[in-house]
Design a protein around this motif. Structure first.
Motif, PDB file in Angstrom:
ATOM      1  N   VAL A  25       0.865  -1.178   0.000  1.00 23.12           N
ATOM      2  CA  VAL A  25       0.000   0.000   0.000  1.00 23.12           C
ATOM      3  C   VAL A  25       0.901   1.226   0.000  1.00 23.12           C
ATOM      4  CG1 VAL A  25      -1.709   1.323   1.304  1.00 23.12           C
ATOM      5  CG2 VAL A  25      -1.821  -1.158   1.292  1.00 23.12           C
ATOM      6  N   VAL A  26       0.563   2.203  -0.826  1.00 24.63           N
ATOM      7  CA  VAL A  26       1.246   3.493  -0.799  1.00 24.63           C
ATOM      8  C   VAL A  26       0.193   4.534  -0.442  1.00 24.63           C
ATOM      9  CG1 VAL A  26       2.523   5.231  -2.118  1.00 24.63           C
ATOM     10  CG2 VAL A  26       2.954   2.782  -2.501  1.00 24.63           C
ATOM     11  N   ARG A  27       0.427   5.251   0.633  1.00 22.38           N
ATOM     12  CA  ARG A  27      -0.528   6.251   1.121  1.00 22.38           C
ATOM     13  C   ARG A  27       0.121   7.624   1.062  1.00 22.38           C
ATOM     14  NH1 ARG A  27      -4.812   3.825   4.380  1.00 22.38           N
ATOM     15  NH2 ARG A  27      -5.614   5.937   4.236  1.00 22.38           N
ATOM     16  N   ALA A  28      -0.657   8.622   0.643  1.00 23.97           N
ATOM     17  CA  ALA A  28      -0.189  10.009   0.625  1.00 23.97           C
ATOM     18  C   ALA A  28      -0.731  10.726   1.850  1.00 23.97           C
ATOM     19  CB  ALA A  28      -0.669  10.710  -0.643  1.00 23.97           C
ATOM     20  N   ARG A  29       0.123  11.505   2.471  1.00 23.21           N
ATOM     21  CA  ARG A  29      -0.312  12.331   3.590  1.00 23.21           C
ATOM     22  C   ARG A  29      -0.952  13.585   3.017  1.00 23.21           C
ATOM     23  NH1 ARG A  29       5.005  10.881   5.292  1.00 23.21           N
ATOM     24  NH2 ARG A  29       5.742  12.927   4.654  1.00 23.21           N
ATOM     25  N   THR A  48      -2.226  11.874  15.866  1.00 23.61           N
ATOM     26  CA  THR A  48      -3.259  10.855  15.641  1.00 23.61           C
ATOM     27  C   THR A  48      -3.605  10.680  14.168  1.00 23.61           C
ATOM     28  OG1 THR A  48      -4.974  12.489  16.091  1.00 23.61           O
ATOM     29  CG2 THR A  48      -4.275  11.119  17.931  1.00 23.61           C
ATOM     30  N   GLN A  49      -3.473  11.722  13.365  1.00 21.94           N
ATOM     31  CA  GLN A  49      -3.757  11.597  11.935  1.00 21.94           C
ATOM     32  C   GLN A  49      -2.795  10.600  11.288  1.00 21.94           C
ATOM     33  OE1 GLN A  49      -3.292  14.452  13.548  1.00 21.94           O
ATOM     34  NE2 GLN A  49      -5.073  15.744  13.210  1.00 21.94           N
ATOM     35  N   TYR A  50      -1.532  10.665  11.667  1.00 27.06           N
ATOM     36  CA  TYR A  50      -0.546   9.744  11.105  1.00 27.06           C
ATOM     37  C   TYR A  50      -0.704   8.340  11.689  1.00 27.06           C
ATOM     38  CZ  TYR A  50       1.972  13.598   8.882  1.00 27.06           C
ATOM     39  OH  TYR A  50       2.337  14.662   8.110  1.00 27.06           O
ATOM     40  N   THR A  51      -1.039   8.268  12.963  1.00 25.76           N
ATOM     41  CA  THR A  51      -1.278   6.964  13.571  1.00 25.76           C
ATOM     42  C   THR A  51      -2.407   6.244  12.845  1.00 25.76           C
ATOM     43  OG1 THR A  51      -0.548   7.741  15.736  1.00 25.76           O
ATOM     44  CG2 THR A  51      -1.918   5.762  15.706  1.00 25.76           C
ATOM     45  N   GLN A  52      -3.486   6.948  12.588  1.00 27.76           N
ATOM     46  CA  GLN A  52      -4.622   6.359  11.875  1.00 27.76           C
ATOM     47  C   GLN A  52      -4.232   5.962  10.454  1.00 27.76           C
ATOM     48  OE1 GLN A  52      -7.645   5.694  13.407  1.00 27.76           O
ATOM     49  NE2 GLN A  52      -7.856   4.427  11.584  1.00 27.76           N
ATOM     50  N   GLY A  57      -3.215   1.730   6.693  1.00 28.23           N
ATOM     51  CA  GLY A  57      -2.303   1.183   5.694  1.00 28.23           C
ATOM     52  C   GLY A  57      -1.895  -0.244   6.008  1.00 28.23           C
ATOM     53  N   ARG A  58      -1.622  -0.530   7.268  1.00 30.27           N
ATOM     54  CA  ARG A  58      -1.266  -1.905   7.658  1.00 30.27           C
ATOM     55  C   ARG A  58      -2.431  -2.862   7.441  1.00 30.27           C
ATOM     56  NH1 ARG A  58       2.922  -2.822  12.450  1.00 30.27           N
ATOM     57  NH2 ARG A  58       4.625  -1.617  11.568  1.00 30.27           N
ATOM     58  N   GLN A  89       8.352  13.232  -0.582  1.00 32.15           N
ATOM     59  CA  GLN A  89       8.141  14.072   0.588  1.00 32.15           C
ATOM     60  C   GLN A  89       6.904  13.718   1.395  1.00 32.15           C
ATOM     61  OE1 GLN A  89       9.870  17.010   1.623  1.00 32.15           O
ATOM     62  NE2 GLN A  89      11.553  16.411   0.303  1.00 32.15           N
ATOM     63  N   ASN A  90       5.867  13.186   0.738  1.00 31.68           N
ATOM     64  CA  ASN A  90       4.599  13.032   1.464  1.00 31.68           C
ATOM     65  C   ASN A  90       3.896  11.700   1.243  1.00 31.68           C
ATOM     66  OD1 ASN A  90       3.774  13.451  -1.152  1.00 31.68           O
ATOM     67  ND2 ASN A  90       2.025  14.712  -0.592  1.00 31.68           N
ATOM     68  N   MET A  91       4.638  10.668   0.861  1.00 26.34           N
ATOM     69  CA  MET A  91       4.018   9.352   0.670  1.00 26.34           C
ATOM     70  C   MET A  91       4.737   8.305   1.506  1.00 26.34           C
ATOM     71  SD  MET A  91       3.110   9.228  -3.372  1.00 26.34           S
ATOM     72  CE  MET A  91       4.651   9.914  -3.953  1.00 26.34           C
ATOM     73  N   SER A  92       3.963   7.344   1.968  1.00 24.87           N
ATOM     74  CA  SER A  92       4.517   6.237   2.742  1.00 24.87           C
ATOM     75  C   SER A  92       4.133   4.922   2.094  1.00 24.87           C
ATOM     76  CB  SER A  92       3.973   6.255   4.172  1.00 24.87           C
ATOM     77  OG  SER A  92       4.403   7.403   4.847  1.00 24.87           O
ATOM     78  N   GLU A  93       5.085   4.007   2.073  1.00 20.97           N
ATOM     79  CA  GLU A  93       4.853   2.663   1.551  1.00 20.97           C
ATOM     80  C   GLU A  93       4.788   1.713   2.745  1.00 20.97           C
ATOM     81  OE1 GLU A  93       7.320  -0.437  -1.247  1.00 20.97           O
ATOM     82  OE2 GLU A  93       8.387   0.755   0.238  1.00 20.97           O
ATOM     83  N   ILE A  94       3.778   0.846   2.743  1.00 21.71           N
ATOM     84  CA  ILE A  94       3.662  -0.173   3.781  1.00 21.71           C
ATOM     85  C   ILE A  94       3.553  -1.523   3.081  1.00 21.71           C
ATOM     86  CG2 ILE A  94       2.296  -1.052   5.706  1.00 21.71           C
ATOM     87  CD1 ILE A  94       1.314   1.870   6.072  1.00 21.71           C
ATOM     88  N   VAL A  95       4.393  -2.458   3.480  1.00 25.46           N
ATOM     89  CA  VAL A  95       4.419  -3.782   2.879  1.00 25.46           C
ATOM     90  C   VAL A  95       4.215  -4.822   3.977  1.00 25.46           C
ATOM     91  CG1 VAL A  95       5.769  -5.444   1.524  1.00 25.46           C
ATOM     92  CG2 VAL A  95       6.093  -2.988   1.160  1.00 25.46           C
ATOM     93  N   ALA A  96       3.284  -5.731   3.742  1.00 19.75           N
ATOM     94  CA  ALA A  96       3.131  -6.918   4.591  1.00 19.75           C
ATOM     95  C   ALA A  96       3.621  -8.091   3.748  1.00 19.75           C
ATOM     96  CB  ALA A  96       1.677  -7.108   4.993  1.00 19.75           C
ATOM     97  N   TYR A  97       4.502  -8.916   4.300  1.00 16.68           N
ATOM     98  CA  TYR A  97       5.015 -10.034   3.518  1.00 16.68           C
ATOM     99  C   TYR A  97       5.214 -11.262   4.389  1.00 16.68           C
ATOM    100  CZ  TYR A  97       9.572  -8.630   5.405  1.00 16.68           C
ATOM    101  OH  TYR A  97      10.608  -8.315   6.245  1.00 16.68           O
TER     102      TYR A  97
END
Length: 106
Positions: A25-29, A48-52, A57-58, A89-97
Protein backbone atom coordinates in the motif's frame (compact mmCIF):
# COMPACT_ATOMS: atom_id res chain seq x y z
CA UNK A 1 -6.47 -17.77 6.60
CA UNK A 2 -4.07 -18.31 9.49
CA UNK A 3 -1.40 -15.58 9.61
CA UNK A 4 1.48 -15.89 12.08
CA UNK A 5 4.83 -14.22 12.63
CA UNK A 6 6.39 -17.54 13.64
CA UNK A 7 8.02 -20.21 11.49
CA UNK A 8 5.46 -22.84 12.49
CA UNK A 9 1.79 -22.92 13.52
CA UNK A 10 0.99 -24.73 16.76
CA UNK A 11 -1.23 -27.74 16.10
CA UNK A 12 -0.58 -27.70 12.34
CA UNK A 13 1.90 -29.31 9.99
CA UNK A 14 3.12 -27.41 6.94
CA UNK A 15 2.53 -29.72 3.99
CA UNK A 16 3.61 -27.43 1.16
CA UNK A 17 5.52 -24.17 0.83
CA UNK A 18 4.08 -22.12 -2.02
CA UNK A 19 6.47 -19.17 -1.89
CA UNK A 20 6.67 -15.53 -0.93
CA UNK A 21 3.52 -13.46 -0.75
CA UNK A 22 3.03 -9.78 -0.09
CA UNK A 23 0.61 -6.89 0.06
CA UNK A 24 1.70 -3.32 -0.75
CA UNK A 25 0.00 0.00 0.00
CA UNK A 26 1.25 3.49 -0.80
CA UNK A 27 -0.53 6.25 1.12
CA UNK A 28 -0.19 10.01 0.62
CA UNK A 29 -0.31 12.33 3.59
CA UNK A 30 -2.72 15.22 3.13
CA UNK A 31 -1.68 18.80 3.66
CA UNK A 32 -4.04 19.07 6.64
CA UNK A 33 -2.28 16.18 8.34
CA UNK A 34 1.11 17.76 7.66
CA UNK A 35 -0.02 21.03 9.25
CA UNK A 36 -1.37 19.23 12.31
CA UNK A 37 1.84 17.19 12.56
CA UNK A 38 3.90 20.38 12.46
CA UNK A 39 1.84 21.86 15.28
CA UNK A 40 2.12 18.65 17.34
CA UNK A 41 5.87 18.76 16.73
CA UNK A 42 5.99 22.08 18.54
CA UNK A 43 4.02 21.00 21.61
CA UNK A 44 4.67 17.25 21.58
CA UNK A 45 2.29 14.32 21.71
CA UNK A 46 0.86 11.73 19.38
CA UNK A 47 0.02 12.75 15.84
CA UNK A 48 -3.26 10.85 15.64
CA UNK A 49 -3.76 11.60 11.93
CA UNK A 50 -0.55 9.74 11.11
CA UNK A 51 -1.28 6.96 13.57
CA UNK A 52 -4.62 6.36 11.88
CA UNK A 53 -2.99 6.49 8.44
CA UNK A 54 -0.42 3.85 9.45
CA UNK A 55 -3.07 1.61 11.06
CA UNK A 56 -5.28 1.84 7.96
CA UNK A 57 -2.30 1.18 5.69
CA UNK A 58 -1.27 -1.91 7.66
CA UNK A 59 -4.82 -3.23 7.55
CA UNK A 60 -4.95 -2.75 3.78
CA UNK A 61 -1.53 -4.34 3.31
CA UNK A 62 -2.64 -7.35 5.40
CA UNK A 63 -5.84 -7.69 3.37
CA UNK A 64 -3.83 -7.67 0.15
CA UNK A 65 -1.32 -10.14 1.61
CA UNK A 66 -4.10 -12.58 2.46
CA UNK A 67 -5.76 -12.12 -0.96
CA UNK A 68 -2.45 -12.76 -2.74
CA UNK A 69 -1.77 -15.90 -0.66
CA UNK A 70 -5.29 -17.23 -1.29
CA UNK A 71 -4.77 -16.73 -5.04
CA UNK A 72 -1.65 -18.90 -4.70
CA UNK A 73 -3.75 -21.64 -3.07
CA UNK A 74 -2.47 -21.10 0.47
CA UNK A 75 -4.48 -21.60 3.63
CA UNK A 76 -1.87 -20.00 5.91
CA UNK A 77 0.97 -17.49 5.97
CA UNK A 78 4.03 -17.97 8.17
CA UNK A 79 6.86 -15.55 9.03
CA UNK A 80 4.63 -12.51 8.35
CA UNK A 81 6.37 -9.16 8.71
CA UNK A 82 5.70 -5.48 8.02
CA UNK A 83 8.07 -3.04 6.40
CA UNK A 84 7.59 0.61 5.62
CA UNK A 85 9.36 3.52 4.08
CA UNK A 86 8.90 6.98 2.64
CA UNK A 87 8.48 7.74 -1.03
CA UNK A 88 9.22 11.35 -1.81
CA UNK A 89 8.14 14.07 0.59
CA UNK A 90 4.60 13.03 1.46
CA UNK A 91 4.02 9.35 0.67
CA UNK A 92 4.52 6.24 2.74
CA UNK A 93 4.85 2.66 1.55
CA UNK A 94 3.66 -0.17 3.78
CA UNK A 95 4.42 -3.78 2.88
CA UNK A 96 3.13 -6.92 4.59
CA UNK A 97 5.02 -10.03 3.52
CA UNK A 98 5.44 -13.66 4.46
CA UNK A 99 5.54 -17.21 3.16
CA UNK A 100 2.37 -18.75 1.73
CA UNK A 101 1.88 -22.36 2.84
CA UNK A 102 -0.63 -25.18 2.91
CA UNK A 103 -1.19 -26.84 6.28
CA UNK A 104 -2.85 -29.84 7.87
CA UNK A 105 -4.23 -29.94 11.40
CA UNK A 106 -2.42 -32.46 13.61
Amino acid sequence: MIVVTTENIAGYEITEVLGSTFGVVVRARGIGGDIMASLKGLIGGEVTQYTQMVEDGRRQAMDRLVKNAAAMGADSIVMMRFDSGDIGQNMSEIVAYGTAVRTRRL
